[in-house]
Design an enzyme around this catalytic site. Structure first.
Site, mmCIF file in Angstrom:
data_model
loop_
_atom_site.group_PDB
_atom_site.id
_atom_site.type_symbol
_atom_site.label_atom_id
_atom_site.label_comp_id
_atom_site.label_asym_id
_atom_site.label_seq_id
_atom_site.Cartn_x
_atom_site.Cartn_y
_atom_site.Cartn_z
ATOM 1 N N HIS A 64 37.728 29.014 100.947
ATOM 2 C CA HIS A 64 36.594 29.622 100.237
ATOM 3 C C HIS A 64 35.287 29.087 100.806
ATOM 4 O O HIS A 64 34.783 28.065 100.396
ATOM 5 C CB HIS A 64 36.685 29.345 98.729
ATOM 6 C CG HIS A 64 35.850 30.288 97.917
ATOM 7 N ND1 HIS A 64 34.627 29.955 97.421
ATOM 8 C CD2 HIS A 64 36.071 31.571 97.549
ATOM 9 C CE1 HIS A 64 34.128 30.976 96.753
ATOM 10 N NE2 HIS A 64 34.973 31.973 96.815
ATOM 11 N N ILE A 70 32.369 26.643 97.967
ATOM 12 C CA ILE A 70 31.670 27.071 96.760
ATOM 13 C C ILE A 70 32.731 27.291 95.691
ATOM 14 O O ILE A 70 33.755 27.923 95.941
ATOM 15 C CB ILE A 70 30.894 28.374 97.010
ATOM 16 C CG1 ILE A 70 29.823 28.147 98.065
ATOM 17 C CG2 ILE A 70 30.276 28.885 95.720
ATOM 18 C CD1 ILE A 70 29.126 29.409 98.514
ATOM 19 N N GLY A 73 34.083 31.882 91.274
ATOM 20 C CA GLY A 73 33.699 32.317 89.935
ATOM 21 C C GLY A 73 34.855 32.310 88.956
ATOM 22 O O GLY A 73 34.689 31.972 87.783
ATOM 23 N N VAL A 74 36.044 32.677 89.410
ATOM 24 C CA VAL A 74 37.202 32.704 88.515
ATOM 25 C C VAL A 74 37.540 31.290 88.028
ATOM 26 O O VAL A 74 37.959 31.113 86.887
ATOM 27 C CB VAL A 74 38.413 33.399 89.182
ATOM 28 C CG1 VAL A 74 38.974 32.551 90.313
ATOM 29 C CG2 VAL A 74 39.481 33.726 88.159
ATOM 30 N N GLU A 78 37.511 29.836 84.227
ATOM 31 C CA GLU A 78 38.625 29.057 83.681
ATOM 32 C C GLU A 78 38.140 27.729 83.120
ATOM 33 O O GLU A 78 38.580 27.297 82.047
ATOM 34 C CB GLU A 78 39.698 28.828 84.751
ATOM 35 C CG GLU A 78 40.861 27.984 84.286
ATOM 36 C CD GLU A 78 41.637 28.554 83.099
ATOM 37 O OE1 GLU A 78 42.238 27.745 82.349
ATOM 38 O OE2 GLU A 78 41.655 29.782 82.918
#
Length: 92
Positions: A64, A70, A73-74, A78
C-alpha cells in the site's frame, strides 16, 4: 465547524486503557487488533480518543504505497469500529 476536542489539551503520556484492557472488551487479535491504546474516555461527553501506531512490518504496508505506507481507509474504519465497540461495552 469547530473541533470536537482540542488535541493540544490531550495528555499523550498517560493511557486510559492499554491493549490488554482493550482485549478484555474486544475479541480482535493478531493482525486484526487495530488499537494500541485509549487516551481518553469521557462518558458524560460521549467522547473517546484512541490511537494506532502504524508500523512498517504490518501486513498491508508492503503493497500500500511502497516506500510511503498510508493507512488504508478500511483499516481506519475498522479501528474506529473497535474504538466504538470498546466505548459501548465499557460504558454500557
Amino acid at each position: 465547524p469547530p473541533p470536537l476536542y482540542d488535541v493540544k489539551t490531550l495528555d499523550t503520556t498517560t493511557l486510559f486503557a492499554d491493549q490488554e484492557e482493550i482485549k478484555a472488551f474486544n475479541p480482535h487479535r493478531f493482525e486484526m487488533l487495530h488499537l494500541d491504546g485509549i487516551l481518553k474516555l469521557d462518558a458524560s461527553q460521549h467522547l473517546i480518543i484512541a490511537f494506532k501506531r502504524v508500523r512498517e512490518d504490518e501486513f498491508w504496508c508492503r503493497g500500500h504505497m511502497p516506500g510511503y505506507p498510508i493507512l488504508p481507509g478500511v483499516i481506519m474504519c475498522e479501528a474506529a469500529a473497535q474504538m466504538t465497540s470498546y466505548y459501548v461495552k465499557k460504558t454500557g
